[in-house]
Design a protein around this motif. Structure first.
Motif, short mmCIF file in Angstrom:
data_model
loop_
_atom_site.label_atom_id
_atom_site.label_comp_id
_atom_site.label_asym_id
_atom_site.label_seq_id
_atom_site.Cartn_x
_atom_site.Cartn_y
_atom_site.Cartn_z
N UNK A 35 0.83 -1.21 0.00
CA UNK A 35 0.00 0.00 0.00
C UNK A 35 0.87 1.26 0.00
N UNK A 36 1.99 1.23 0.71
CA UNK A 36 2.89 2.38 0.70
C UNK A 36 3.47 2.60 -0.69
N UNK A 37 3.89 1.53 -1.33
CA UNK A 37 4.45 1.64 -2.68
C UNK A 37 3.38 2.11 -3.67
N UNK A 38 2.15 1.66 -3.48
CA UNK A 38 1.06 2.11 -4.36
C UNK A 38 0.86 3.62 -4.23
N UNK A 39 0.93 4.14 -3.03
CA UNK A 39 0.78 5.59 -2.83
C UNK A 39 1.93 6.34 -3.52
N UNK A 40 3.14 5.84 -3.36
CA UNK A 40 4.30 6.49 -3.99
C UNK A 40 4.18 6.46 -5.51
N UNK A 41 3.78 5.32 -6.06
CA UNK A 41 3.63 5.19 -7.52
C UNK A 41 2.55 6.14 -8.02
N UNK A 42 1.45 6.23 -7.32
CA UNK A 42 0.37 7.12 -7.73
C UNK A 42 0.83 8.57 -7.73
N UNK A 43 1.54 8.99 -6.69
CA UNK A 43 2.03 10.37 -6.62
C UNK A 43 3.03 10.66 -7.73
N UNK A 44 3.94 9.73 -7.99
CA UNK A 44 4.93 9.93 -9.05
C UNK A 44 4.24 10.03 -10.41
N UNK A 45 3.26 9.18 -10.66
CA UNK A 45 2.55 9.24 -11.94
C UNK A 45 1.74 10.53 -12.07
N UNK A 46 1.12 10.98 -10.99
CA UNK A 46 0.39 12.25 -11.04
C UNK A 46 1.34 13.42 -11.30
N UNK A 47 2.51 13.40 -10.69
CA UNK A 47 3.49 14.45 -10.96
C UNK A 47 3.97 14.41 -12.41
N UNK A 48 4.12 13.21 -12.97
CA UNK A 48 4.54 13.09 -14.36
C UNK A 48 3.45 13.62 -15.31
N UNK A 49 2.20 13.33 -14.99
CA UNK A 49 1.10 13.85 -15.81
C UNK A 49 1.04 15.37 -15.72
N UNK A 50 1.21 15.91 -14.52
CA UNK A 50 1.21 17.37 -14.35
C UNK A 50 2.37 18.01 -15.12
N UNK A 51 3.54 17.38 -15.07
CA UNK A 51 4.68 17.89 -15.81
C UNK A 51 4.43 17.82 -17.31
#
Length: 97
Positions: free
Chosen positions: A41-57
């Motif tokens: 679950x921790x890794x899922x949260x990190x992956x989601x945040x990284x992907x959201x940052x990539x989409x925003x970028x």
């Protein structure tokens, strides 16, 4: 540039082997499932945040008129494995024997 891919591949392979060995040791069925679930679950949260940052970028660069290549899959997978390994070891020490 090929040696960078080779280093990432070796890191990915080593982390994968360590994760398999670390998660296969028997401690207790409920405890092992709890530790794995918390780490996942921790890794899922990190992956989601990284992907959201990539989409925003990507959106920002598109608005600015620049091109965006995105995250390299090999680097992203290596990042996920390393984070999962570290959280698995941390939770095993915290909730384990």
């Amino acid at each position: 540039m090929d040696w960078v891919k080779l280093v990432y591949s070796i890191i990915l392979l080593v982390c994968g082997i360590v994760i398999l060995v670390a998660s296969s040791s028997k401690k207790g069925d409920e405890r092992r499932k709890f530790i794995n679930t918390k780490a996942q679950s921790y890794v899922f949260i990190v992956v989601t945040v990284v992907l959201l940052l990539d989409v925003a970028e990507s959106i920002y660069r598109t608005v600015q008129g620049n091109t965006h290549d995105g995250i390299s899959p090999l680097v992203f997978l290596t990042l996920i494995l390393i984070i999962y390994l570290l959280t698995l070891i941390t939770y095993r020490k915290k909730y384990g024997d």
